[in-house]
Design a protein around this motif. Structure first.
Motif, PDB file in Angstrom:
ATOM      1  N   ALA A   2      -1.633  -2.025   7.891  1.00  0.00           N
ATOM      2  CA  ALA A   2      -0.254  -2.433   8.140  1.00  0.00           C
ATOM      3  C   ALA A   2       0.582  -1.255   8.631  1.00  0.00           C
ATOM      4  CB  ALA A   2       0.347  -3.001   6.856  1.00  0.00           C
ATOM      5  N   GLN A   3       1.574  -1.567   9.465  1.00  0.00           N
ATOM      6  CA  GLN A   3       2.442  -0.514   9.962  1.00  0.00           C
ATOM      7  C   GLN A   3       3.166   0.158   8.797  1.00  0.00           C
ATOM      8  OE1 GLN A   3       4.834  -1.588  13.241  1.00  0.00           O
ATOM      9  NE2 GLN A   3       5.705   0.442  13.452  1.00  0.00           N
ATOM     10  N   GLY A   4       3.203   1.493   8.842  1.00  0.00           N
ATOM     11  CA  GLY A   4       3.857   2.243   7.784  1.00  0.00           C
ATOM     12  C   GLY A   4       2.968   2.496   6.581  1.00  0.00           C
ATOM     13  N   SER A   5       1.793   1.875   6.572  1.00  0.00           N
ATOM     14  CA  SER A   5       0.897   2.106   5.444  1.00  0.00           C
ATOM     15  C   SER A   5       0.149   3.420   5.636  1.00  0.00           C
ATOM     16  CB  SER A   5      -0.084   0.943   5.289  1.00  0.00           C
ATOM     17  OG  SER A   5      -0.967   0.902   6.376  1.00  0.00           O
ATOM     18  N   LYS A   6      -0.409   3.901   4.559  1.00  0.00           N
ATOM     19  CA  LYS A   6      -1.117   5.171   4.570  1.00  0.00           C
ATOM     20  C   LYS A   6      -2.600   4.929   4.317  1.00  0.00           C
ATOM     21  CE  LYS A   6       2.872   7.452   4.516  1.00  0.00           C
ATOM     22  NZ  LYS A   6       3.339   8.773   4.261  1.00  0.00           N
ATOM     23  N   LYS A  30      -1.956  -2.047  -3.343  1.00  0.00           N
ATOM     24  CA  LYS A  30      -0.974  -3.059  -3.748  1.00  0.00           C
ATOM     25  C   LYS A  30       0.019  -3.413  -2.635  1.00  0.00           C
ATOM     26  CE  LYS A  30       2.454  -3.791  -7.364  1.00  0.00           C
ATOM     27  NZ  LYS A  30       3.071  -3.190  -8.543  1.00  0.00           N
ATOM     28  N   ASN A  31       0.515  -2.422  -1.940  1.00  0.00           N
ATOM     29  CA  ASN A  31       1.497  -2.677  -0.883  1.00  0.00           C
ATOM     30  C   ASN A  31       0.945  -2.450   0.514  1.00  0.00           C
ATOM     31  OD1 ASN A  31       3.469  -3.472  -2.655  1.00  0.00           O
ATOM     32  ND2 ASN A  31       4.281  -1.417  -2.927  1.00  0.00           N
ATOM     33  N   GLY A  32      -0.328  -2.732   0.690  1.00  0.00           N
ATOM     34  CA  GLY A  32      -0.900  -2.720   2.028  1.00  0.00           C
ATOM     35  C   GLY A  32      -1.419  -1.390   2.529  1.00  0.00           C
ATOM     36  N   ASN A  33      -1.558  -0.417   1.655  1.00  0.00           N
ATOM     37  CA  ASN A  33      -2.150   0.842   2.086  1.00  0.00           C
ATOM     38  C   ASN A  33      -3.651   0.670   2.212  1.00  0.00           C
ATOM     39  OD1 ASN A  33       0.262   2.631   2.063  1.00  0.00           O
ATOM     40  ND2 ASN A  33       0.331   1.865  -0.028  1.00  0.00           N
ATOM     41  N   GLU A  68      -7.525  12.112   9.268  1.00  0.00           N
ATOM     42  CA  GLU A  68      -7.157  10.698   9.339  1.00  0.00           C
ATOM     43  C   GLU A  68      -6.545  10.171   8.036  1.00  0.00           C
ATOM     44  OE1 GLU A  68     -10.562   8.422  10.507  1.00  0.00           O
ATOM     45  OE2 GLU A  68     -10.697   9.392  12.467  1.00  0.00           O
ATOM     46  N   PHE A  69      -6.508  11.019   6.990  1.00  0.00           N
ATOM     47  CA  PHE A  69      -6.096  10.548   5.678  1.00  0.00           C
ATOM     48  C   PHE A  69      -4.788  11.189   5.232  1.00  0.00           C
ATOM     49  CE2 PHE A  69     -10.586   9.764   6.033  1.00  0.00           C
ATOM     50  CZ  PHE A  69     -10.693   8.466   5.549  1.00  0.00           C
ATOM     51  N   SER A  70      -3.974  10.395   4.540  1.00  0.00           N
ATOM     52  CA  SER A  70      -2.691  10.867   3.998  1.00  0.00           C
ATOM     53  C   SER A  70      -2.832  11.420   2.596  1.00  0.00           C
ATOM     54  CB  SER A  70      -1.689   9.710   3.977  1.00  0.00           C
ATOM     55  OG  SER A  70      -1.481   9.225   5.280  1.00  0.00           O
ATOM     56  N   ALA A  71      -3.940  11.113   1.912  1.00  0.00           N
ATOM     57  CA  ALA A  71      -4.204  11.616   0.568  1.00  0.00           C
ATOM     58  C   ALA A  71      -5.687  11.443   0.261  1.00  0.00           C
ATOM     59  CB  ALA A  71      -3.361  10.885  -0.471  1.00  0.00           C
ATOM     60  N   LEU A 172       2.364  10.790  -1.881  1.00  0.00           N
ATOM     61  CA  LEU A 172       1.935  10.008  -0.721  1.00  0.00           C
ATOM     62  C   LEU A 172       3.139   9.462   0.045  1.00  0.00           C
ATOM     63  CD1 LEU A 172      -0.510   8.894   0.803  1.00  0.00           C
ATOM     64  CD2 LEU A 172      -0.584   7.022  -0.835  1.00  0.00           C
ATOM     65  N   GLY A 173       4.241   9.274  -0.683  1.00  0.00           N
ATOM     66  CA  GLY A 173       5.462   8.806  -0.035  1.00  0.00           C
ATOM     67  C   GLY A 173       5.448   7.324   0.267  1.00  0.00           C
ATOM     68  N   VAL A 174       4.801   6.551  -0.608  1.00  0.00           N
ATOM     69  CA  VAL A 174       4.798   5.093  -0.433  1.00  0.00           C
ATOM     70  C   VAL A 174       5.330   4.440  -1.696  1.00  0.00           C
ATOM     71  CG1 VAL A 174       2.858   5.059   1.168  1.00  0.00           C
ATOM     72  CG2 VAL A 174       2.416   4.807  -1.269  1.00  0.00           C
ATOM     73  N   ASP A 175       5.856   3.254  -1.537  1.00  0.00           N
ATOM     74  CA  ASP A 175       6.347   2.492  -2.660  1.00  0.00           C
ATOM     75  C   ASP A 175       5.224   1.583  -3.139  1.00  0.00           C
ATOM     76  OD1 ASP A 175       7.848   1.206  -4.556  1.00  0.00           O
ATOM     77  OD2 ASP A 175       8.757  -0.183  -3.123  1.00  0.00           O
TER      78      ASP A 175
END
Length: 177
Positions: A2-6, A30-33, A68-71, A172-175
Motif C-alpha cells: 500500500a502507498q505510504g506503507s513500509k 496491521k495497517n498495511g505494512n 529496500e527495507f525501512s526496518a 519506523l514512523g508508521v501508525d
C-alpha cells in the motif's frame, strides 16, 4: 504494498520464540505494512519453539537487499544462534546498519548484532542469560525493558514485547498500534 506503507524485514530461522515473532509481525502488518520474512533459504517453513506459529520464508538472505527495507526485526529464541552463523545474514545486518535502518532485536536477537560487530562500545539489553556472551568489545548490558542505541532497539524477553513493539513502530514512523 500500500502507498505510504513500509517494508520490514523479519530475520528468522528454526526455533524462534513464538510471541516475539507473532506479535511484532502482526503489529507491522496491521495497517498495511509489508512484512518480509528473510531466512537462510527461501520457501522454508519455520516453526516457533513452542509450536504455536509457523512462517514460510519469502527470500533468502543472499537475495535480500537491505536498501529496500525501512526496518529489520530479529525475534529471539533459538533462531538467532542459527542466523549468526550465516555470512549472508551478517552482511545484510551490517549493510542495513550502515544505512541507518532501525534494527530491532529481542531476547537472543542481539547475538546477531554482536556477531555483526554492531555493539562495540554500546549499551545493549538482551535475554539476561546471554548478557555476558554479548558484553564483549566494550558493550555494556542494561537490565531494562528496552534499550535504544542509535538505530538499534533491543529488549530482554517476551514480557518486554509491548515496549519493544512500541519503540520499533515509533522508529519506523508508521501508525501501527
Amino acid at each position: 504494498m500500500a502507498q505510504g506503507s513500509k517494508k520490514v524485514a523479519f530475520l528468522l530461522a528454526e526455533g524462534f520464540e513464538d510471541s516475539e515473532m507473532k506479535n511484532p509481525y502482526e503489529a507491522i502488518v496491521k495497517n498495511g505494512n509489508d512484512a518480509v520474512i528473510i531466512g537462510l533459504e527461501k520457501g522454508v517453513e519455520l516453526t516457533g519453539k513452542r509450536g504455536t506459529v509457523s512462517y514460510t520464508t519469502h527470500m533468502s538472505a543472499e537475495e535480500a537487499d537491505p536498501s529496500e527495507f525501512s526496518a529489520v526485526i530479529i525475534p529471539g529464541g533459538k533462531s538467532p544462534s542459527h542466523l549468526r552463523e550465516s555470512d549472508a545474514i551478517i552482511r545484510f545486518v551490517q549493510e542495513a546498519d550502515g544505512q541507518g535502518v532501525p534494527i530491532s532485536a529481542i531476547c537472543h536477537g542481539p547475538q546477531v548484532l554482536q556477531r555483526a560487530g554492531l555493539l562495540k562500545n554500546k549499551s545493549f539489553t538482551s535475554y539476561p542469560g546471554i548478557a555476558e556472551e554479548i558484553a564483549v568489545d566494550g558493550a555494556v548490558f542494561l537490565d531494562k525493558p528496552v534499550v535504544v542505541e542509535d538505530n538499534l532497539i533491543m529488549s530482554r524477553t517476551p514480557d518486554d514485547e509491548p515496549y519493544f513493539i512500541e519503540e520499533t513502530i515509533k522508529r519506523l514512523g508508521v501508525d501501527a498500534y
